[in-house]
Write an enzyme that holds these catalytic residues in place. Structure first.
Site, PDB file in Angstrom:
ATOM      1  N   LYS A 121       4.615  18.062  25.555  1.00 52.23           N
ATOM      2  CA  LYS A 121       3.186  18.059  25.868  1.00 52.23           C
ATOM      3  C   LYS A 121       2.395  18.059  24.576  1.00 52.23           C
ATOM      4  O   LYS A 121       2.529  18.974  23.757  1.00 52.23           O
ATOM      5  CB  LYS A 121       2.835  19.293  26.706  1.00 52.23           C
ATOM      6  N   ASP A 226      -7.257  27.484  37.046  1.00 55.43           N
ATOM      7  CA  ASP A 226      -7.184  26.042  37.356  1.00 55.43           C
ATOM      8  C   ASP A 226      -6.030  25.802  38.330  1.00 55.43           C
ATOM      9  O   ASP A 226      -5.262  24.861  38.192  1.00 55.43           O
ATOM     10  CB  ASP A 226      -7.003  25.236  36.077  1.00 55.43           C
TER      11      ASP A 226
END
Length: 468
Positions: A121, A226
């Site tokens: 990532k 989130d």
């Protein structure tokens, strides 16, 4: 920006040395001057400008000559520095296809020498789609200025620490392998994002599992902030895995209840639309304990017992203050150290009293000495007067000599009195400082009024008048 790893094969040590020099210069420069890059790189045979020209061709650097001739790193150059470091560590040896793109990061496949596939990532904060990082995220904390590369590095380190801690406490998260700069290496999660799933065999079970994760995070002191269908992975066996953690906050955050209710509302809304579920009576059971719900069946934030763990303290999550840390320390210690603290306080009071007593005895002794000396001087003065009177007024020069001797005695006595006053003042100061524990007293600003301006002129005039 597309990650073309083929260029990495043809880069030399000098290229990476210049890239590192630009990175070091960007700590206190937005645009690093070319002369500074040459000094930091310190190539043996020179040629720094030739290397920078090669890096500009591959878009690893950006040239800016608006104010002065300088360079800055691009995200591609930052990617190459992170990948080169991780390859040298032996974390992985190959980079594959791109798995996904988000508003804050890109996901790629990487493989080790033995063929193990993992996920890489790369955080890329500062994109046009999401530039309100300073107001939406708290990576900066007390800092006022920032750089997008530096913010990406902070986000990667934050997510790495959250993943490590959640994995140790048994949460279904990817395995965090390593982290360097803005690059995070983790295990590849088998499955699909929940947003791509159209049908489930047991939607109620999956729903209860997801809501249970939200409540369990709150019990450990964290809120995801989130938690939606884009950050939940599910495999063929309907096993749920959480991803994306850099925005997590503490339950002590001032907006913690709003974030918690928003996460719950996202899950409820998705399952009601996608799987046509109705939520009349919904409770999330965790470790055999039921969580209180409101009228609509949603878990209540105020009813959650937040004493299972203190991950927000361990990870310094947003909203966790020093006051909360002191309260947690008191909660953990309990009443064990109360007796010890009371004993310590008693000993401190005894020491303070002994210091005061010593200071008082010193002051009393000094006063006794001063009184004795003053009495002795008073006894000496009448003897001198008697002698001068016995001499009689017969001879004038003898009277003159006597008057001179009296003046000399008076000056000597005055000097002795001044010395005694000085000694007494010193003893008093020592006693006061000992009583106050050695702390110095600072004079106020009012004592310095006569240092300049009209007040200083008036003070000079007063001195002249007193001398006249």
């Amino acid at each position: 920006m597309k990650l073309d790893v083929d260029v990495l094969r043809y880069l030399t040590k000098e290229d990476f040395r210049v890239l590192t020099a630009v990175e070091m210069g960007m700590r206190n420069h937005e645009i690093v001057p070319a002369e500074l890059v040459e000094r930091i790189a310190a190539l043996k045979h020179g040629g720094t400008y030739k290397v920078m020209k090669n890096l500009l061709k591959h878009k690893l650097l950006h040239h800016d000559a608006s104010k002065y001739d300088g360079f800055r790193l691009t995200y591609l150059g930052y990617d190459f520095l992170a990948i080169k470091t991780l390859v040298n560590r032996g974390v992985f040896s190959a980079v594959g296809r791109q798995l996904g793109v988000g508003k804050e990061s890109d996901i790629f496949e990487v493989a080790t020498e033995d063929g193990t596939v993992m996920a890489m990532k790369l955080h890329r904060l500062g994109r046009t789609s999401f530039r309100a990082v300073k107001s939406k995220r708290d990576y900066l904390k007390h800092r006022s200025s920032f750089n997008w590369l530096y913010l990406s590095r902070l986000a990667a380190l934050r997510e790495f620490s959250f993943m490590k801690a959640l994995e140790e406490h048994g949460f279904p998260v990817p395995n965090a392998v390593d982290c360097n700069r803005h690059c995070l290496i983790m295990s590849l999660v088998p499955g699909y994002p929940l947003v791509q799933v159209k049908q489930l065999e047991n939607p109620e079970t999956v729903f209860n599992t997801i809501i249970g994760l939200v409540v369990r995070l709150a019990e450990h002191g964290l809120i995801h902030c989130d938690f939606n269908e884009f950050n939940i992975m599910i495999d063929d066996d309907e096993k749920v895995t959480m991803i994306d953690f850099p925005q997590m906050v503490s339950v002590s955050h001032r907006n913690a209840q709003m974030y918690f209710d928003r996460d719950v509302e996202c899950v409820f809304k998705f399952f009601s639309k996608r799987f046509n579920m109705s939520f009349h009576e919904c409770t999330a059971d965790i470790d055999g304990t039921a969580v209180d719900t409101d009228d609509s069946g949603r878990p209540s934030f105020t009813s959650i017992a937040k004493d299972t763990g203190f991950l927000d303290k361990e990870l310094s999550a947003s909203g966790f203050t020093r006051k909360d840390q002191e309260e947690i320390a008191k909660f953990i210690e309990g009443g064990i150290k109360k007796d010890a603290s009371s004993d310590d306080e008693d000993t401190e009071d005894d020491e303070h009293i002994s210091v005061l007593n010593e200071a008082n005895t010193m002051g009393v002794d000094s006063l006794h000495v001063a009184d004795q000396t003053l009495q002795h001087d008073e006894q000496v003065e009448p003897e001198g007067n008697v002698r001068t009177c016995e001499a009689g007024p017969s001879s004038e020069p003898e009277n003159e000599d006597g008057s001179n001797e009296e003046g000399d005695n008076e000056t000597v006595n005055n000097d002795n009195d001044a010395e005694l006053e000085k000694r007494l003042n010193k003893v008093r100061r020592r006693a006061v400082t000992a009583a106050r524990g050695g702390r110095k007293t600072f004079a106020s600003r009012n004592t310095y009024k006569d240092k300049g301006g009209k007040s200083s002129n008036s003070s000079k005039i007063q001195r002249q008048l007193s001398s006249w």
